[in-house]
Scaffold this active site. Structure first.
Site, PDB file in Angstrom:
ATOM      1  CB  CYS A   1     -13.280  25.284 -18.884  1.00  0.00           C
ATOM      2  SG  CYS A   1     -11.595  24.645 -19.702  1.00  0.00           S
TER       3      CYS A   1
ATOM      4  CB  CYS B   1     -13.140  27.326 -23.021  1.00  0.00           C
ATOM      5  SG  CYS B   1     -13.742  25.635 -22.780  1.00  0.00           S
TER       6      CYS B   1
ATOM      7  CG  HIS C   1     -15.034  22.044 -21.768  1.00  0.00           C
ATOM      8  ND1 HIS C   1     -13.934  22.516 -21.103  1.00  0.00           N
ATOM      9  CD2 HIS C   1     -15.667  21.144 -21.104  1.00  0.00           C
ATOM     10  CE1 HIS C   1     -14.360  22.253 -19.882  1.00  0.00           C
ATOM     11  NE2 HIS C   1     -15.262  21.189 -20.000  1.00  0.00           N
TER      12      HIS C   1
ATOM     13  CG  ASN D   1      -1.339  13.598 -16.461  1.00  0.00           C
ATOM     14  OD1 ASN D   1      -0.692  12.689 -16.863  1.00  0.00           O
ATOM     15  ND2 ASN D   1      -0.681  14.507 -15.599  1.00  0.00           N
TER      16      ASN D   1
ATOM     17  CG  HIS E   1     -10.107  22.473 -22.760  1.00  0.00           C
ATOM     18  ND1 HIS E   1     -11.339  23.305 -23.202  1.00  0.00           N
ATOM     19  CD2 HIS E   1      -9.485  22.356 -23.855  1.00  0.00           C
ATOM     20  CE1 HIS E   1     -10.909  23.623 -24.420  1.00  0.00           C
ATOM     21  NE2 HIS E   1      -9.814  23.116 -24.835  1.00  0.00           N
TER      22      HIS E   1
ATOM     23  CG  HIS F   1      -5.202  20.326 -20.552  1.00  0.00           C
ATOM     24  ND1 HIS F   1      -6.212  19.567 -19.935  1.00  0.00           N
ATOM     25  CD2 HIS F   1      -4.043  20.311 -19.717  1.00  0.00           C
ATOM     26  CE1 HIS F   1      -5.965  19.311 -18.771  1.00  0.00           C
ATOM     27  NE2 HIS F   1      -4.626  19.978 -18.271  1.00  0.00           N
TER      28      HIS F   1
ATOM     29  CD  GLN G   1       0.498  19.692 -16.771  1.00  0.00           C
ATOM     30  OE1 GLN G   1       1.177  20.352 -16.297  1.00  0.00           O
ATOM     31  NE2 GLN G   1      -0.402  18.890 -16.206  1.00  0.00           N
TER      32      GLN G   1
END
Length: 362
Positions: free
Chosen positions: A70, A73, A134, A174, A185, A187, A189
């Site tokens: 990933c 991470c 994660h 999303n 992971h 997250h 945007q």
């Protein structure tokens, strides 16, 4: 809130956000990266006036890497990632494969016509890593951790709105492979657009129509009506209310408004900021309980709707959240009328959706 800025090996910016009292972080990106060329443009659809981003260079972006590879991470045990630090709370970095960028390599001539309007894809795309864990999710954060994410969103909204050419800042998440997420992971945007997005433009237009007809603000009236009726209210606090909209497009869709109309995240009061994490975390956890305990985590999209940087004072800050899952094991696909005509057909009555979201309260 301490904020530490670092530069990645290819020149992109990385920011760490930490709780008060934390010492500044250090980051040294050891990867042999070369600066990438950003080739996006925006083209205006002459039939609708909407801008479309053309970003063919993104075809090579990272796609469903295994957990031990990933890129979001922390850098640990000799494995180099996008985050050159052994740990972090919240990290924000320029996207390595951005749809929009301030350093565009595209050169356009002066051939623009009413039918062929094309401009450089100037803007900025950032990745917001909510946690270093994660296997976690936003719903797993503590209220203090969620508040730190809110502070990061606010900081980036203020900074990105000041960039030359930026018209609108959109912070969103999303979650779930069903949505199209390619990195597992936790997250989100942030897009800094060089134009006002079509949905925002329509909302501003409708606010103008409502103002002309009533002399009042559309979003203040909308929130007041939902709070007064109560049928579609999911949960409410002193400063925020979450409700299913009267004409919801998605099977389970919730909008969350502050009771005091503000145009963007930077205008929230301390009391509003303090209450939001509890409201939002409870809502996310209810989403994961909608379809029963034996179902996988609910895929969703959640995004902050903010007024454009230079216009749209009528627009009210709010977050819209929805899932494409309509029942256990079944997704809501956008078929012909939705995809082709933007005419939604909802499979779940908004009142039933609100009732279900109240049923699964802790």
């Amino acid at each position: 809130m301490p904020k530490t800025s670092a530069t990645l090996a290819d020149g992109r910016e990385l920011l760490f956000f930490d709780p008060a009292g934390t010492a500044p972080r250090t980051a040294d990106d050891q990867r042999p990266l070369s600066p990438t060329a950003h080739l996006s443009t925006i083209r205006r659809d002459p039939a609708t006036g909407a801008w479309v981003t053309i970003a063919a260079h993104r075809q090579s972006r990272t796609y469903h890497p295994p957990a031990d590879e990933c890129p979001l991470c922390p850098t640990r045990d000799g494995r180099l990632t996008e985050i050159p630090a052994g740990d972090y709370q919240v990290a924000v970095l320029e996207n390595r494969f951005p749809s929009l960028a301030m350093r565009s390599a595209v050169e356009l001539g002066d051939s623009e016509t009413p039918l062929r309007a094309e401009r450089s894809g100037t803007g900025r795309c950032e990745v917001v890593c909510f946690t270093a864990e994660h296997g976690s999710s936003f719903a797993d954060l503590t209220p203090d951790q969620a508040r730190l994410v809110l502070d990061a969103w606010t900081d980036r909204t203020a900074a990105l709105a000041e960039l030359p050419g930026v018209e609108q800042v959109f912070c969103f998440e999303n979650r779930g492979a069903e949505i199209g997420v390619t990195l597992a992971h936790p997250h989100g945007q942030i897009y800094a657009f060089p134009f006002t997005t079509p949905r925002t433009a329509r909302m501003i237009e409708q606010a103008g129509v409502h103002r002309a007809a009533t002399g009042r603000n559309l979003f203040e009236d909308l929130l007041a009506a939902e709070r007064a009726e109560g049928t579609r209210v999911v949960l409410a606090g002193e400063h925020w209310t979450a409700f299913v909209p009267f004409a919801a497009r998605w099977p389970y869709e919730v909008h969350v408004y502050p009771h005091r109309r503000v145009p963007d995240l930077t205008r929230l009061s301390e009391a509003e900021r303090a209450e939001f994490p509890g409201i939002y975390l409870e809502l996310l956890r209810r989403f994961d309980r909608i379809f029963g305990p034996d179902q996988p985590p609910t895929p969703y999209i959640a995004g902050w709707h903010q007024a454009p940087a230079h216009r749209g004072d009528e627009l009210a800050l709010h977050i819209e959240m929805f899932t494409i899952r309509r029942t256990a094991g079944k997704l809501k696909y956008l078929a012909g009328v939705e995809s082709g005509m933007d005419a939604f057909v909802n499979d779940v009555a908004p009142e039933d959706a609100a009732a279900r979201l109240r049923e699964v309260a802790t």
